[in-house]
Design a protein around this motif. Structure first.
Motif, PDB file in Angstrom:
ATOM      1  N   SER A  25      21.405   5.303  20.761  1.00 38.22           N
ATOM      2  CA  SER A  25      20.479   4.263  21.192  1.00 38.22           C
ATOM      3  C   SER A  25      19.912   3.526  19.989  1.00 38.22           C
ATOM      4  N   ILE A  26      19.793   2.212  20.120  1.00 37.84           N
ATOM      5  CA  ILE A  26      19.223   1.405  19.041  1.00 37.84           C
ATOM      6  C   ILE A  26      17.735   1.691  18.878  1.00 37.84           C
ATOM      7  N   PHE A  27      17.133   2.359  19.859  1.00 40.04           N
ATOM      8  CA  PHE A  27      15.711   2.711  19.770  1.00 40.04           C
ATOM      9  C   PHE A  27      15.438   3.588  18.551  1.00 40.04           C
ATOM     10  N   PHE A  28      16.345   4.523  18.256  1.00 34.06           N
ATOM     11  CA  PHE A  28      16.140   5.415  17.119  1.00 34.06           C
ATOM     12  C   PHE A  28      16.170   4.639  15.805  1.00 34.06           C
ATOM     13  N   ARG A  29      17.060   3.665  15.700  1.00 32.20           N
ATOM     14  CA  ARG A  29      17.114   2.861  14.477  1.00 32.20           C
ATOM     15  C   ARG A  29      15.831   2.053  14.304  1.00 32.20           C
ATOM     16  N   LEU A  30      15.366   1.453  15.375  1.00 31.72           N
ATOM     17  CA  LEU A  30      14.133   0.669  15.295  1.00 31.72           C
ATOM     18  C   LEU A  30      12.941   1.552  14.955  1.00 31.72           C
ATOM     19  N   LEU A  31      12.900   2.741  15.548  1.00 30.97           N
ATOM     20  CA  LEU A  31      11.785   3.654  15.291  1.00 30.97           C
ATOM     21  C   LEU A  31      11.776   4.099  13.832  1.00 30.97           C
ATOM     22  N   TRP A  32      12.935   4.527  13.316  1.00 31.54           N
ATOM     23  CA  TRP A  32      13.002   4.969  11.926  1.00 31.54           C
ATOM     24  C   TRP A  32      12.708   3.816  10.973  1.00 31.54           C
ATOM     25  N   SER A  33      13.198   2.621  11.276  1.00 38.52           N
ATOM     26  CA  SER A  33      12.938   1.465  10.419  1.00 38.52           C
ATOM     27  C   SER A  33      11.452   1.143  10.367  1.00 38.52           C
ATOM     28  N   LEU A  34      10.796   1.180  11.518  1.00 41.19           N
ATOM     29  CA  LEU A  34       9.365   0.870  11.573  1.00 41.19           C
ATOM     30  C   LEU A  34       8.544   1.909  10.826  1.00 41.19           C
ATOM     31  N   VAL A  35       8.811   3.187  11.102  1.00 47.11           N
ATOM     32  CA  VAL A  35       8.024   4.259  10.492  1.00 47.11           C
ATOM     33  C   VAL A  35       8.282   4.345   8.992  1.00 47.11           C
ATOM     34  N   MET A  36       9.562   4.372   8.589  1.00 44.99           N
ATOM     35  CA  MET A  36       9.880   4.496   7.175  1.00 44.99           C
ATOM     36  C   MET A  36       9.414   3.282   6.380  1.00 44.99           C
ATOM     37  N   GLY A  37       9.590   2.091   6.952  1.00 45.89           N
ATOM     38  CA  GLY A  37       9.137   0.889   6.263  1.00 45.89           C
ATOM     39  C   GLY A  37       7.632   0.882   6.049  1.00 45.89           C
ATOM     40  N   THR A  38       6.883   1.311   7.068  1.00 48.02           N
ATOM     41  CA  THR A  38       5.422   1.356   6.952  1.00 48.02           C
ATOM     42  C   THR A  38       4.982   2.366   5.909  1.00 48.02           C
ATOM     43  N   VAL A  39       5.588   3.545   5.929  1.00 48.45           N
ATOM     44  CA  VAL A  39       5.218   4.590   4.973  1.00 48.45           C
ATOM     45  C   VAL A  39       5.533   4.160   3.546  1.00 48.45           C
ATOM     46  N   VAL A  40       6.694   3.560   3.328  1.00 46.58           N
ATOM     47  CA  VAL A  40       7.070   3.115   1.981  1.00 46.58           C
ATOM     48  C   VAL A  40       6.096   2.057   1.467  1.00 46.58           C
ATOM     49  N   ILE A  41       5.652   1.159   2.338  1.00 50.68           N
ATOM     50  CA  ILE A  41       4.687   0.133   1.918  1.00 50.68           C
ATOM     51  C   ILE A  41       3.373   0.778   1.493  1.00 50.68           C
ATOM     52  N   PHE A  42       2.870   1.722   2.288  1.00 53.40           N
ATOM     53  CA  PHE A  42       1.623   2.406   1.941  1.00 53.40           C
ATOM     54  C   PHE A  42       1.762   3.220   0.657  1.00 53.40           C
ATOM     55  N   GLN A  43       2.946   3.835   0.452  1.00 59.36           N
ATOM     56  CA  GLN A  43       3.165   4.594  -0.777  1.00 59.36           C
ATOM     57  C   GLN A  43       3.221   3.681  -1.999  1.00 59.36           C
ATOM     58  N   CYS A  44       3.883   2.547  -1.875  1.00 59.71           N
ATOM     59  CA  CYS A  44       3.930   1.598  -2.986  1.00 59.71           C
ATOM     60  C   CYS A  44       2.538   1.066  -3.311  1.00 59.71           C
ATOM     61  N   HIS A  45       1.734   0.840  -2.277  1.00 64.76           N
ATOM     62  CA  HIS A  45       0.350   0.401  -2.494  1.00 64.76           C
ATOM     63  C   HIS A  45      -0.428   1.459  -3.268  1.00 64.76           C
ATOM     64  N   TYR A  46      -0.214   2.729  -2.953  1.00 65.02           N
ATOM     65  CA  TYR A  46      -0.872   3.812  -3.665  1.00 65.02           C
ATOM     66  C   TYR A  46      -0.449   3.845  -5.141  1.00 65.02           C
ATOM     67  N   LEU A  47       0.853   3.673  -5.392  1.00 63.44           N
ATOM     68  CA  LEU A  47       1.345   3.699  -6.768  1.00 63.44           C
ATOM     69  C   LEU A  47       0.779   2.537  -7.580  1.00 63.44           C
ATOM     70  N   LEU A  48       0.697   1.357  -6.973  1.00 61.20           N
ATOM     71  CA  LEU A  48       0.140   0.218  -7.683  1.00 61.20           C
ATOM     72  C   LEU A  48      -1.353   0.403  -7.946  1.00 61.20           C
ATOM     73  N   THR A  49      -2.048   1.048  -7.010  1.00 58.73           N
ATOM     74  CA  THR A  49      -3.482   1.270  -7.178  1.00 58.73           C
ATOM     75  C   THR A  49      -3.767   2.238  -8.311  1.00 58.73           C
ATOM     76  N   HIS A  50      -2.918   3.248  -8.480  1.00 55.18           N
ATOM     77  CA  HIS A  50      -3.130   4.281  -9.495  1.00 55.18           C
ATOM     78  C   HIS A  50      -2.232   4.088 -10.708  1.00 55.18           C
ATOM     79  N   PHE A  51      -1.754   2.863 -10.922  1.00 53.44           N
ATOM     80  CA  PHE A  51      -0.849   2.603 -12.045  1.00 53.44           C
ATOM     81  C   PHE A  51      -1.668   2.401 -13.318  1.00 53.44           C
ATOM     82  N   SER A  52      -2.021   3.503 -13.952  1.00 55.31           N
ATOM     83  CA  SER A  52      -2.746   3.470 -15.221  1.00 55.31           C
ATOM     84  C   SER A  52      -2.551   4.806 -15.921  1.00 55.31           C
ATOM     85  N   SER A  53      -2.712   4.795 -17.228  1.00 58.99           N
ATOM     86  CA  SER A  53      -2.512   6.021 -17.997  1.00 58.99           C
ATOM     87  C   SER A  53      -3.595   7.051 -17.714  1.00 58.99           C
ATOM     88  N   ASP A  54      -4.778   6.603 -17.262  1.00 57.44           N
ATOM     89  CA  ASP A  54      -5.862   7.537 -16.958  1.00 57.44           C
ATOM     90  C   ASP A  54      -5.574   8.356 -15.713  1.00 57.44           C
TER      91      ASP A  54
END
Length: 376
Positions: A25-54
């Motif tokens: 079912s294409i539902f599984f592809r849409l579900l994984w795309s939505l969930v994984m895409g959202t998580v990756v965006i939030f993780q990248c936001h976290y990395l950019l927020t804490h991008f410092s040597s401190d």
């Protein structure tokens, strides 16, 4: 109960739930795309927020979990796009089982593939349980600082207070189990495909053993010639489909695993001798083993396929070809010459996956750890 397919039931279920299996079912592809895409965006936001040597420790910790997520998302996209090639692989495996001349070889390979699949999935699930236990149960909340999440990400809402924090943690734990199972399933799929190819090569070697003079007749039977050529062509086509399907994945896997092993090694080294040493060791040790196992599986698969493919020429050479007529010898000579061109899996057409590449990856990771530790 004897297996009827090289692909085990856990791997098949995982392929269906990720939308990779034919007619899923294409539902599984849409579900994984939505969930994984959202998580990756939030993780990248976290990395950019804490991008410092401190905040180097927080950055490395977040990077060590963000990279496997991004890599899995990339794997799923590649397998979805190349679904036709994967269908051809499954069709070829089904035909091999239906046309098998020696079922014992196929069953032995299938049993080994099923055991390896269960072992791989078990390692990843154990890593998730230990990682979650060390991250959740041993953490303490302070009045001035918000508690950390199981998966490092920057959410668009406040999650520090109960019960929102507990709900987010439960959702992340379930999501982490699903992601770890998907990663383990794809690693087990690679092992399964390699063992199936090895089984087909063993069957071809068995057919080569039928080349011997009989009743003073030195003609090579046409049926044996046709069977050898067809079997060899199928093996070559099957391995080329695997190469096409996993070449780009192997390239991303090679670089990503090097960085992940480096990040986890840095966290372990910096935590030694501190109050967080035991907790960090429990949290990352099995995680380190799982990531190293993933890198080893891909490199071992390439090494196994390369070495196994050369045994075809050895088997033909060791047969009684010298008792045949020159016309038949030339046919076998073509088989020997083609088998000298090794079958392999490449990382993006740049380099062959091998155990030497695995050791080079570990050496590079250790070098990066020393550099990060000097910067810390």
């Amino acid at each position: 109960m004897l297996p009827a397919s090289t692909i085990g039931r856990p791997v098949e279920i995982g392929l269906r739930l990720t939308g990779i299996w034919p007619n899923s079912s294409i539902f599984f592809r849409l579900l994984w795309s939505l969930v994984m895409g959202t998580v990756v965006i939030f993780q990248c936001h976290y990395l950019l927020t804490h991008f410092s040597s401190d905040e180097l420790l927080h950055l490395i910790d977040g990077l060590s979990t963000a990279l496997p997520y991004s890599l899995l998302f990339f794997k799923l996209i590649v397998l979805w796009v190349n679904n036709r090639i994967f269908n051809d692989i499954l069709t070829a495996m089904s035909d091999d089982w239906r046309e098998c001349s020696n079922m014992h070889i196929m069953i032995d390979k299938a049993i080994l593939a099923h055991r390896c699949s269960k072992f791989t999935i078990g390692v990843y699930l154990t890593a998730v349980l230990l990682y979650s236990t060390a991250s959740i149960n041993l953490r303490k909340q302070t009045d001035d600082d918000c508690r950390e999440l199981l998966i490092k990400m920057e959410l668009p809402f406040v999650f520090c207070e109960s019960p929102i924090y507990e709900i987010v943690e439960c959702v992340q734990f379930i999501h982490l189990l699903a992601v770890a199972s998907a990663i383990a399933m794809l690693d087990a799929l690679m092992v399964t495909l390699m063992l199936h190819t090895g089984g087909q090569i063993d069957l071809m070697q068995q057919e080569v053993g039928r080349i011997y003079p009989k009743d003073n007749e030195y003609d090579l039977p046409t049926a044996i010639v046709r069977s050898l050529i067809n079997k060899h062509h199928k093996i070559i086509g099957f391995s080329e489909n695997i190469e096409t399907l996993f070449s780009q994945i192997a390239l991303m896997q090679f670089f990503s695993n090097t960085l992940i092993i480096c990040c986890i090694g840095f966290l372990i080294v910096t935590s030694m001798g501190t109050d967080e040493g035991v907790r960090m060791l429990v949290k990352t040790l099995f995680f380190y083993i799982a990531i190293t196992l993933e890198a080893f599986i891909f490199c071992f698969a390439g090494e196994y396929l390369s070495n196994k493919s050369t045994t075809i020429g050895d088997a033909v050479y060791e047969s009684m070809w010298y008792t045949l007529k020159p016309r038949d010898c030339r046919i076998l000579l073509l088989v020997i010459m083609r088998s000298q061109r090794r079958l392999t899996i490449t990382a993006g057409k740049f380099l062959d996956l091998s155990l030497q590449g695995f050791t080079n990856s570990l050496k590079a990771s250790a070098s990066y750890v020393s550099v990060l530790y000097a910067m810390y």
